[in-house]
Motif scaffolding. Structure first.
Motif, PDB file in Angstrom:
ATOM      1  N   GLY A  26       0.576  -1.233  -0.188  1.00 11.79           N
ATOM      2  CA  GLY A  26       0.094   0.291  -0.050  1.00 11.79           C
ATOM      3  C   GLY A  26       0.755   1.316   0.035  1.00 11.79           C
ATOM      4  N   GLY A  27       2.332   1.171  -0.081  1.00 15.43           N
ATOM      5  CA  GLY A  27       2.506   1.970  -0.473  1.00 15.43           C
ATOM      6  C   GLY A  27       2.918   3.350  -1.518  1.00 15.43           C
ATOM      7  N   ILE A  28       2.151   2.154  -2.595  1.00 18.75           N
ATOM      8  CA  ILE A  28       2.196   3.364  -4.019  1.00 18.75           C
ATOM      9  C   ILE A  28       1.072   2.780  -4.509  1.00 18.75           C
ATOM     10  CG2 ILE A  28       4.787   4.075  -4.486  1.00 18.75           C
ATOM     11  CD1 ILE A  28       5.601   1.803  -5.833  1.00 18.75           C
ATOM     12  N   SER A  29       0.724   3.508  -5.024  1.00 15.38           N
ATOM     13  CA  SER A  29      -0.645   3.142  -5.912  1.00 15.38           C
ATOM     14  C   SER A  29      -0.158   2.379  -6.947  1.00 15.38           C
ATOM     15  CB  SER A  29      -1.784   4.093  -6.437  1.00 15.38           C
ATOM     16  OG  SER A  29      -1.382   5.377  -7.062  1.00 15.38           O
ATOM     17  N   GLN A  30      -1.448   1.812  -7.697  1.00  5.82           N
ATOM     18  CA  GLN A  30      -0.995   1.056  -9.252  1.00  5.82           C
ATOM     19  C   GLN A  30      -0.200   2.006 -10.136  1.00  5.82           C
ATOM     20  OE1 GLN A  30      -1.029  -2.481  -9.972  1.00  5.82           O
ATOM     21  NE2 GLN A  30      -0.655  -2.260 -11.319  1.00  5.82           N
ATOM     22  N   LYS A  31      -0.999   3.162  -9.920  1.00  5.41           N
ATOM     23  CA  LYS A  31      -0.864   4.199 -11.331  1.00  5.41           C
ATOM     24  C   LYS A  31       0.496   4.485 -10.707  1.00  5.41           C
ATOM     25  CE  LYS A  31      -2.141   8.437 -13.243  1.00  5.41           C
ATOM     26  NZ  LYS A  31      -2.885   9.272 -13.378  1.00  5.41           N
ATOM     27  N   GLU A  32       1.194   4.509  -9.830  1.00  6.48           N
ATOM     28  CA  GLU A  32       2.520   5.498  -8.675  1.00  6.48           C
ATOM     29  C   GLU A  32       3.614   3.664  -9.348  1.00  6.48           C
ATOM     30  OE1 GLU A  32       1.685   8.052  -5.308  1.00  6.48           O
ATOM     31  OE2 GLU A  32       1.504   5.941  -5.332  1.00  6.48           O
ATOM     32  N   TYR A  33       3.272   2.788  -9.766  1.00  5.92           N
ATOM     33  CA  TYR A  33       3.962   1.834  -9.805  1.00  5.92           C
ATOM     34  C   TYR A  33       4.256   0.877 -11.880  1.00  5.92           C
ATOM     35  CZ  TYR A  33       4.435  -3.208 -10.664  1.00  5.92           C
ATOM     36  OH  TYR A  33       4.942  -4.882 -11.038  1.00  5.92           O
ATOM     37  N   ASN A  34       2.856   1.240 -12.409  1.00  4.84           N
ATOM     38  CA  ASN A  34       3.168   1.439 -13.525  1.00  4.84           C
ATOM     39  C   ASN A  34       4.143   2.678 -13.895  1.00  4.84           C
ATOM     40  OD1 ASN A  34       1.803  -0.525 -14.011  1.00  4.84           O
ATOM     41  ND2 ASN A  34      -0.784   0.384 -14.441  1.00  4.84           N
ATOM     42  N   ARG A  35       4.223   3.491 -13.694  1.00  8.85           N
ATOM     43  CA  ARG A  35       4.776   5.225 -14.155  1.00  8.85           C
ATOM     44  C   ARG A  35       6.770   4.552 -13.540  1.00  8.85           C
ATOM     45  NH1 ARG A  35       3.577  11.344 -12.321  1.00  8.85           N
ATOM     46  NH2 ARG A  35       5.298  11.995 -13.576  1.00  8.85           N
ATOM     47  N   ALA A  36       6.488   4.129 -12.462  1.00 10.96           N
ATOM     48  CA  ALA A  36       7.892   4.161 -12.050  1.00 10.96           C
ATOM     49  C   ALA A  36       8.744   3.294 -12.800  1.00 10.96           C
ATOM     50  CB  ALA A  36       7.589   3.955 -10.652  1.00 10.96           C
ATOM     51  N   LYS A  37       8.218   1.636 -13.253  1.00  9.31           N
ATOM     52  CA  LYS A  37       8.080   0.767 -14.015  1.00  9.31           C
ATOM     53  C   LYS A  37       8.645   1.395 -15.349  1.00  9.31           C
ATOM     54  CE  LYS A  37       6.259  -2.264 -15.508  1.00  9.31           C
ATOM     55  NZ  LYS A  37       4.852  -3.431 -15.662  1.00  9.31           N
ATOM     56  N   THR A  38       8.040   1.808 -15.594  1.00 12.24           N
ATOM     57  CA  THR A  38       7.983   2.285 -17.457  1.00 12.24           C
ATOM     58  C   THR A  38       9.544   3.471 -16.982  1.00 12.24           C
ATOM     59  OG1 THR A  38       6.074   2.628 -17.459  1.00 12.24           O
ATOM     60  CG2 THR A  38       7.580   4.050 -18.907  1.00 12.24           C
ATOM     61  N   TYR A  39       9.479   4.654 -15.792  1.00 15.18           N
ATOM     62  CA  TYR A  39      10.925   5.315 -15.439  1.00 15.18           C
ATOM     63  C   TYR A  39      12.126   4.470 -15.333  1.00 15.18           C
ATOM     64  CZ  TYR A  39      13.827   8.903 -13.036  1.00 15.18           C
ATOM     65  OH  TYR A  39      15.039   9.310 -13.118  1.00 15.18           O
ATOM     66  N   TYR A  40      11.447   3.745 -14.672  1.00 18.77           N
ATOM     67  CA  TYR A  40      13.001   2.435 -14.286  1.00 18.77           C
ATOM     68  C   TYR A  40      13.589   2.094 -15.823  1.00 18.77           C
ATOM     69  CZ  TYR A  40      13.149   4.418  -9.467  1.00 18.77           C
ATOM     70  OH  TYR A  40      13.173   5.268  -8.684  1.00 18.77           O
ATOM     71  N   LYS A  41      12.303   1.316 -16.987  1.00 19.87           N
ATOM     72  CA  LYS A  41      13.587   0.666 -17.592  1.00 19.87           C
ATOM     73  C   LYS A  41      14.179   1.341 -18.941  1.00 19.87           C
ATOM     74  CE  LYS A  41      10.905  -2.074 -20.948  1.00 19.87           C
ATOM     75  NZ  LYS A  41      10.243  -2.912 -21.895  1.00 19.87           N
ATOM     76  N   LYS A  42      13.542   2.876 -18.767  1.00 21.43           N
ATOM     77  CA  LYS A  42      14.187   3.538 -19.593  1.00 21.43           C
ATOM     78  C   LYS A  42      15.325   4.228 -19.168  1.00 21.43           C
ATOM     79  CE  LYS A  42      10.021   6.126 -21.364  1.00 21.43           C
ATOM     80  NZ  LYS A  42       9.432   7.335 -21.831  1.00 21.43           N
ATOM     81  N   MET A  43      16.003   3.868 -17.563  1.00 24.95           N
ATOM     82  CA  MET A  43      16.522   4.665 -16.784  1.00 24.95           C
ATOM     83  C   MET A  43      17.592   3.505 -17.120  1.00 24.95           C
ATOM     84  SD  MET A  43      16.574   7.661 -15.951  1.00 24.95           S
ATOM     85  CE  MET A  43      18.170   8.158 -15.043  1.00 24.95           C
ATOM     86  N   THR A  44      17.364   2.162 -16.754  1.00 22.34           N
ATOM     87  CA  THR A  44      18.765   1.135 -16.669  1.00 22.34           C
ATOM     88  C   THR A  44      18.763   0.603 -18.466  1.00 22.34           C
ATOM     89  OG1 THR A  44      16.164  -0.316 -16.819  1.00 22.34           O
ATOM     90  CG2 THR A  44      17.639   0.450 -14.645  1.00 22.34           C
ATOM     91  N   GLY A  45      18.232   0.789 -19.363  1.00 20.34           N
ATOM     92  CA  GLY A  45      18.420   0.917 -20.291  1.00 20.34           C
ATOM     93  C   GLY A  45      18.098  -1.146 -20.487  1.00 20.34           C
TER      94      GLY A  45
END
Length: 52
Positions: A26-45
């Motif tokens: 419950g620390g983050i919502s599903q929307k925040e999870y999806n956004r962070a996952k997309t962000y970190y995918k781009k950042m890590t390559g």
């Protein structure tokens, strides 16, 4: 080259594991999870897809 790409994928999988833990607790919502996952995918390559 293959080892470098594998390292990026491993880092991304670790980040996603932490994000999933935050989402499930419950620390983050599903929307925040999806956004962070997309962000970190781009950042890590990373070039893998994590199915949820």
């Amino acid at each position: 080259m293959l080892a470098e790409k594998t390292e990026k994928n491993i880092k991304f999988v670790r980040i996603v594991a932490v994000l999933k833990s935050l989402r499930n607790s419950g620390g983050i919502s599903q929307k925040e999870y999806n956004r962070a996952k997309t962000y970190y995918k781009k950042m890590t390559g990373a070039d893998i897809i994590i199915a949820d």
